[in-house]
Design a protein around this motif. Structure first.
Motif, PDB file in Angstrom:
ATOM      1  N   ALA A 215       0.966  -1.267   0.074  1.00 48.85           N
ATOM      2  CA  ALA A 215       0.135   0.027  -0.045  1.00 48.85           C
ATOM      3  C   ALA A 215       0.835   1.237  -0.072  1.00 48.85           C
ATOM      4  CB  ALA A 215      -1.000   0.027   1.187  1.00 48.85           C
ATOM      5  N   GLY A 216       1.953   1.214   0.605  1.00 47.75           N
ATOM      6  CA  GLY A 216       2.799   2.371   0.692  1.00 47.75           C
ATOM      7  C   GLY A 216       3.382   2.979  -0.816  1.00 47.75           C
ATOM      8  N   GLU A 217       3.613   1.987  -1.475  1.00 46.84           N
ATOM      9  CA  GLU A 217       3.834   2.228  -2.846  1.00 46.84           C
ATOM     10  C   GLU A 217       2.972   3.134  -3.463  1.00 46.84           C
ATOM     11  OE1 GLU A 217       6.524   1.968  -6.167  1.00 46.84           O
ATOM     12  OE2 GLU A 217       6.942   1.086  -4.098  1.00 46.84           O
ATOM     13  N   LEU A 218       1.729   2.901  -3.410  1.00 54.33           N
ATOM     14  CA  LEU A 218       0.645   3.493  -3.994  1.00 54.33           C
ATOM     15  C   LEU A 218       0.799   5.069  -3.625  1.00 54.33           C
ATOM     16  CD1 LEU A 218      -1.949   3.678  -5.634  1.00 54.33           C
ATOM     17  CD2 LEU A 218      -3.246   3.119  -3.519  1.00 54.33           C
ATOM     18  N   LEU A 219       0.925   5.266  -2.361  1.00 52.18           N
ATOM     19  CA  LEU A 219       0.981   6.622  -1.609  1.00 52.18           C
ATOM     20  C   LEU A 219       2.463   7.339  -1.936  1.00 52.18           C
ATOM     21  CD1 LEU A 219      -0.452   6.118   1.854  1.00 52.18           C
ATOM     22  CD2 LEU A 219      -1.728   6.284  -0.274  1.00 52.18           C
ATOM     23  N   THR A 220       3.278   6.824  -2.150  1.00 52.52           N
ATOM     24  CA  THR A 220       4.622   7.339  -2.327  1.00 52.52           C
ATOM     25  C   THR A 220       4.656   7.388  -3.996  1.00 52.52           C
ATOM     26  OG1 THR A 220       5.872   5.200  -2.531  1.00 52.52           O
ATOM     27  CG2 THR A 220       5.662   6.673  -0.455  1.00 52.52           C
ATOM     28  N   ALA A 222       2.456   8.621  -5.988  1.00 47.71           N
ATOM     29  CA  ALA A 222       1.264   9.508  -6.516  1.00 47.71           C
ATOM     30  C   ALA A 222       1.876  10.893  -6.144  1.00 47.71           C
ATOM     31  CB  ALA A 222      -0.262   9.204  -5.922  1.00 47.71           C
ATOM     32  N   ASP A 223       1.294  11.995  -6.707  1.00 50.39           N
ATOM     33  CA  ASP A 223       1.574  12.986  -5.902  1.00 50.39           C
ATOM     34  C   ASP A 223       0.909  13.497  -5.062  1.00 50.39           C
ATOM     35  OD1 ASP A 223       3.257  13.794  -8.664  1.00 50.39           O
ATOM     36  OD2 ASP A 223       1.220  13.820  -9.724  1.00 50.39           O
ATOM     37  N   LEU A 224      -0.424  13.062  -4.815  1.00 55.50           N
ATOM     38  CA  LEU A 224      -1.074  13.430  -3.718  1.00 55.50           C
ATOM     39  C   LEU A 224      -1.957  12.101  -3.147  1.00 55.50           C
ATOM     40  CD1 LEU A 224      -2.534  16.865  -4.747  1.00 55.50           C
ATOM     41  CD2 LEU A 224      -0.713  16.739  -3.227  1.00 55.50           C
ATOM     42  N   ALA A 225      -2.380  12.260  -2.005  1.00 50.13           N
ATOM     43  CA  ALA A 225      -3.061  11.008  -1.297  1.00 50.13           C
ATOM     44  C   ALA A 225      -4.188  11.452  -0.537  1.00 50.13           C
ATOM     45  CB  ALA A 225      -2.028  10.167  -0.880  1.00 50.13           C
ATOM     46  N   LEU A 226      -5.169  10.555  -0.711  1.00 47.74           N
ATOM     47  CA  LEU A 226      -6.522  10.622   0.158  1.00 47.74           C
ATOM     48  C   LEU A 226      -6.488   9.419   1.035  1.00 47.74           C
ATOM     49  CD1 LEU A 226      -9.036  12.139   1.016  1.00 47.74           C
ATOM     50  CD2 LEU A 226     -10.125  11.249  -1.033  1.00 47.74           C
ATOM     51  N   VAL A 227      -6.443   9.438   2.179  1.00 46.04           N
ATOM     52  CA  VAL A 227      -6.269   8.278   2.979  1.00 46.04           C
ATOM     53  C   VAL A 227      -7.487   8.264   4.239  1.00 46.04           C
ATOM     54  CG1 VAL A 227      -4.760   7.035   4.718  1.00 46.04           C
ATOM     55  CG2 VAL A 227      -3.777   8.100   2.408  1.00 46.04           C
ATOM     56  N   TYR A 228      -8.001   7.082   4.388  1.00 46.24           N
ATOM     57  CA  TYR A 228      -9.036   6.948   5.108  1.00 46.24           C
ATOM     58  C   TYR A 228      -8.556   6.104   6.611  1.00 46.24           C
ATOM     59  CZ  TYR A 228     -12.458   9.144   2.010  1.00 46.24           C
ATOM     60  OH  TYR A 228     -12.995   9.928   1.447  1.00 46.24           O
ATOM     61  N   GLY A 229      -8.878   6.440   7.636  1.00 51.37           N
ATOM     62  CA  GLY A 229      -8.462   5.516   8.789  1.00 51.37           C
ATOM     63  C   GLY A 229      -8.662   6.049  10.320  1.00 51.37           C
ATOM     64  N   GLY A 230      -8.240   5.490  11.010  1.00 51.81           N
ATOM     65  CA  GLY A 230      -8.562   5.753  12.564  1.00 51.81           C
ATOM     66  C   GLY A 230      -7.494   6.855  12.880  1.00 51.81           C
ATOM     67  N   ASP A 231      -7.334   7.107  14.147  1.00 56.70           N
ATOM     68  CA  ASP A 231      -6.538   7.995  14.951  1.00 56.70           C
ATOM     69  C   ASP A 231      -5.080   7.526  14.721  1.00 56.70           C
ATOM     70  OD1 ASP A 231      -8.252   9.491  16.274  1.00 56.70           O
ATOM     71  OD2 ASP A 231      -8.407   8.135  17.809  1.00 56.70           O
ATOM     72  N   VAL A 234      -4.297   8.999  11.103  1.00 52.35           N
ATOM     73  CA  VAL A 234      -4.218  10.522  11.497  1.00 52.35           C
ATOM     74  C   VAL A 234      -2.939  11.035  11.884  1.00 52.35           C
ATOM     75  CG1 VAL A 234      -5.192  12.478  12.553  1.00 52.35           C
ATOM     76  CG2 VAL A 234      -6.658  10.767  11.803  1.00 52.35           C
ATOM     77  N   ARG A 235      -2.339  10.276  13.139  1.00 54.95           N
ATOM     78  CA  ARG A 235      -0.918  10.618  13.473  1.00 54.95           C
ATOM     79  C   ARG A 235       0.095  10.423  12.736  1.00 54.95           C
ATOM     80  NH1 ARG A 235      -3.413   8.398  18.091  1.00 54.95           N
ATOM     81  NH2 ARG A 235      -2.783   6.497  17.678  1.00 54.95           N
ATOM     82  N   LYS A 236      -0.132   9.341  11.811  1.00 57.00           N
ATOM     83  CA  LYS A 236       1.308   8.881  10.918  1.00 57.00           C
ATOM     84  C   LYS A 236       1.323   9.975   9.736  1.00 57.00           C
ATOM     85  CE  LYS A 236       2.302   5.076   7.939  1.00 57.00           C
ATOM     86  NZ  LYS A 236       1.978   3.849   7.272  1.00 57.00           N
ATOM     87  N   TYR A 237       0.151  10.365   9.243  1.00 55.84           N
ATOM     88  CA  TYR A 237       0.500  11.369   8.327  1.00 55.84           C
ATOM     89  C   TYR A 237      -0.040  12.851   8.564  1.00 55.84           C
ATOM     90  CZ  TYR A 237       0.250   7.147   5.404  1.00 55.84           C
ATOM     91  OH  TYR A 237       0.484   5.812   4.792  1.00 55.84           O
ATOM     92  N   ALA A 238       0.075  13.355   9.860  1.00 59.12           N
ATOM     93  CA  ALA A 238      -0.459  14.614  10.305  1.00 59.12           C
ATOM     94  C   ALA A 238       0.759  15.769   9.641  1.00 59.12           C
ATOM     95  CB  ALA A 238      -0.364  14.538  11.591  1.00 59.12           C
ATOM     96  N   GLY A 239       1.770  15.315   9.573  1.00 60.49           N
ATOM     97  CA  GLY A 239       2.841  16.387   9.021  1.00 60.49           C
ATOM     98  C   GLY A 239       3.188  16.224   7.657  1.00 60.49           C
ATOM     99  N   VAL A 243      -0.642  14.523   1.930  1.00 56.82           N
ATOM    100  CA  VAL A 243      -1.683  13.439   2.168  1.00 56.82           C
ATOM    101  C   VAL A 243      -2.940  14.001   3.032  1.00 56.82           C
ATOM    102  CG1 VAL A 243      -1.847  11.442   3.347  1.00 56.82           C
ATOM    103  CG2 VAL A 243       0.119  11.616   2.304  1.00 56.82           C
ATOM    104  N   LEU A 244      -3.994  13.871   2.469  1.00 52.62           N
ATOM    105  CA  LEU A 244      -5.099  14.121   3.199  1.00 52.62           C
ATOM    106  C   LEU A 244      -5.955  13.202   3.862  1.00 52.62           C
ATOM    107  CD1 LEU A 244      -7.153  16.583   3.768  1.00 52.62           C
ATOM    108  CD2 LEU A 244      -8.449  15.893   1.653  1.00 52.62           C
ATOM    109  N   VAL A 245      -5.950  13.397   5.372  1.00 52.55           N
ATOM    110  CA  VAL A 245      -6.260  12.136   5.908  1.00 52.55           C
ATOM    111  C   VAL A 245      -7.709  12.416   6.519  1.00 52.55           C
ATOM    112  CG1 VAL A 245      -6.110  10.642   8.247  1.00 52.55           C
ATOM    113  CG2 VAL A 245      -4.115  11.655   7.044  1.00 52.55           C
ATOM    114  N   GLN A 246      -8.778  11.384   6.180  1.00 52.99           N
ATOM    115  CA  GLN A 246     -10.145  11.614   6.714  1.00 52.99           C
ATOM    116  C   GLN A 246     -10.218  10.574   7.671  1.00 52.99           C
ATOM    117  OE1 GLN A 246     -12.651  13.507   4.507  1.00 52.99           O
ATOM    118  NE2 GLN A 246     -10.921  14.431   4.659  1.00 52.99           N
ATOM    119  N   GLY A 247     -10.192  11.063   8.958  1.00 48.76           N
ATOM    120  CA  GLY A 247     -10.320  10.479  10.070  1.00 48.76           C
ATOM    121  C   GLY A 247     -11.620  10.204  10.778  1.00 48.76           C
ATOM    122  N   PRO A 248     -11.578   9.821  11.960  1.00 50.90           N
ATOM    123  CA  PRO A 248     -12.965   9.834  12.939  1.00 50.90           C
ATOM    124  C   PRO A 248     -13.622  11.176  12.805  1.00 50.90           C
ATOM    125  CG  PRO A 248     -11.035   8.888  14.109  1.00 50.90           C
ATOM    126  CD  PRO A 248     -10.471   9.341  12.887  1.00 50.90           C
ATOM    127  N   GLY A 249     -14.937  11.163  12.930  1.00 56.20           N
ATOM    128  CA  GLY A 249     -15.850  12.221  12.692  1.00 56.20           C
ATOM    129  C   GLY A 249     -15.704  12.992  14.183  1.00 56.20           C
TER     130      GLY A 249
END
Length: 464
Positions: A215-220, A222-231, A234-239, A243-249
């Motif tokens: 999966a990491g190959e896909l993100l690296t 591409a130019d930009l990435a949209l990622v869904y997941g939990g906390d 969110v912490r992994k890609y915060a910086g 990468v735009l993270v869609q986390g818990p609501g």
């Protein structure tokens, strides 16, 4: 009677469908094999992304026309041998999402395809133009341009509706690579196939199922990435600005003192239980200024009346999961709820079905205060924490929320200063004042900001 062969869910690469050797069985909530998902290797991902980078986007009008055609194909046609009716029932059976919710999500995806312009261009700055050849660039103008050419989507599996969002990237000229969730791969497979049928090239939008190691190959790549997941995601890609993270609501409702909250009970219940309580916009906490117990009791009475039905039932309202996963969620909930008062679900939330799998029943817990952070737990079924709140706690106590709903009699804000604070809070994405469920959305307004804010940038062009 022999079981039908599992449905083949092949990768959809830049040269068409690709049948892989590495295949993973997709089962329904009763454990029966339903499909085989082909997992592509690292080299295939790399070559697919290279093809997307090299491809030239369709002209804007052709993109929008193709998206509109895709909406019809997705919602009406037989795609890769699967009718729409078979698709929606298969999704419900495999994911445990109630059938009416699957149908509503499919409508949302089709609507997004038809109205992609409204969502994609919602972020267009007022002073910018779309093309450097616009007459305004002769004297100098901002031009809205892509920040890259290829968007990777690490898709969510909890609900089909998030697939409506990345269609905006196609409208803006991006090429898109989607990694489907192995929990619910049917929606992205059908959608990518529909887009190709409608006019997007095989090297414009691809479906790349992979294991986690690839999966990491896909993100690296591409130019930009949209990622869904939990906390943790969110912490992994915060910086990472790419990468735009869609986390818990963690959507919340605030019941202020003096409100006739019983007049808004229908909306509160709908906010909690809509689509089985599985979406990031479902309310997971109700804050009450005053005594929270009457609100908790009323919510428990209403939510407790929801029926336990198989997900494929036309009247299903609650999610279904394999029994082992349901029991694990139940143990987690009861451990997390220690120290609270159970109004519903204190004895458990698992209701086994005779055909296999288990319904996740609603839960309502009243917390003694904010300090235990019980209310931050977001679970994939109607689970709500009813929390005492006072003005001294302030708007900050409602932070880290995709939506904060503030019911108001006759739509009048209970306190302009409070609403000012909620709107100003940078950790609150949306504020709904009045009788609006937390799941309310419209294509022309942002969900968690506009996707275009992430995908695009403005640059100055002068050519006079």
């Amino acid at each position: 009677m022999p079981q039908p062969e599992p449905y083949p869910l092949d990768a959809l690469g830049p040269r068409g469908p690709y049948r892989t050797r590495n295949r993973e069985t997709v089962t329904d909530t009763a454990g029966t094999a339903v499909a085989e998902l082909g997992l592509v290797p690292r080299l295939f991902v790399s070559r697919a992304l290279t093809a997307l980078h090299r491809a030239t986007p369709l002209p804007r009008e052709r993109r929008l026309a193709a998206l509109a055609r895709a909406a019809r194909v997705f919602r009406e046609d037989e795609v890769h041998g699967l009718t729409y009716d078979a698709y929606e029932r298969t999704v419900a059976r495999v994911s445990g999402i109630p059938l009416p919710a699957v149908r509503s999500a499919a409508d949302e995806i089709a609507d997004s395809a038809r109205r992609a312009l409204a969502g994609a261009y919602g972020a267009l700055p007022g002073g910018a133009v779309l093309d450097w050849q616009d007459a305004r660039t002769r004297t100098g103008s901002a031009v809205w341009t892509r920040r890259g050419e290829v968007l990777a989507v690490n898709a969510a599996g909890n609900h089909p509706a998030p697939h409506a969002l990345w269609l905006e990237a196609l409208a803006l000229g991006f090429r898109v690579a989607v990694r489907p969730s192995r929990r619910e791969p049917f929606t992205p497979h059908r959608l990518v196939a529909a887009l190709r049928t409608a006019g997007f090239g095989d090297d414009h939008v691809v479906l790349l199922p992979t294991d986690h190691a690839v999966a990491g190959e896909l993100l690296t790549g591409a130019d930009l990435a949209l990622v869904y997941g939990g906390d943790d995601v969110v912490r992994k890609y915060a910086g990472d600005p790419n990468v735009l993270v869609q986390g818990p609501g963690r959507a919340k409702i605030l019941v202020t003192a003096g409100l006739d909250w019983r007049a808004h009970l229908d909306t509160m219940v709908d906010s909690i239980a809509h689509h089985g309580g599985m979406k990031c916009v479902n309310a997971t906490a109700v804050f009450v200024e005053g005594d929270p117990a009457p609100v908790a009791r009323a919510l428990a009475e209403r939510l407790g009346a929801l029926p336990s039905l198989p997900a494929e039932d036309e009247k299903a309202e609650l999610p279904v999961q394999p029994l082992d996963r349901a029991r694990a969620l139940e143990r987690h909930l009861l451990e997390r709820a220690r120290g609270t008062t159970a109004h519903l679900g204190g004895a458990g939330i698992v209701d086994e079905l005779t055909g296999g799998g288990a319904v996740l029943r609603p839960a309502v817990f009243e917390t003694p205060g904010l300090q235990g952070s019980w209310h931050t737990a977001e679970l994939p079924f109607p689970c709500v924490w009813v929390v005492p709140w006072n003005r001294a706690d302030g708007a900050g106590a409602l932070g880290d929320s995709l939506v904060v709903g503030v019911p108001a009699d006759d739509g009048a804000p209970p306190d302009d200063e409070l609403i000012d604070e909620l709107v100003a809070d940078r950790t609150i994405a949306n504020v709904y004042v009045g009788d609006h469920p937390t799941h309310w959305m419209d294509r022309g307004v942002p969900h968690d900001g506009y996707l275009g804010e992430f995908l695009m940038r403005s640059k100055t062009v002068i050519r006079g």
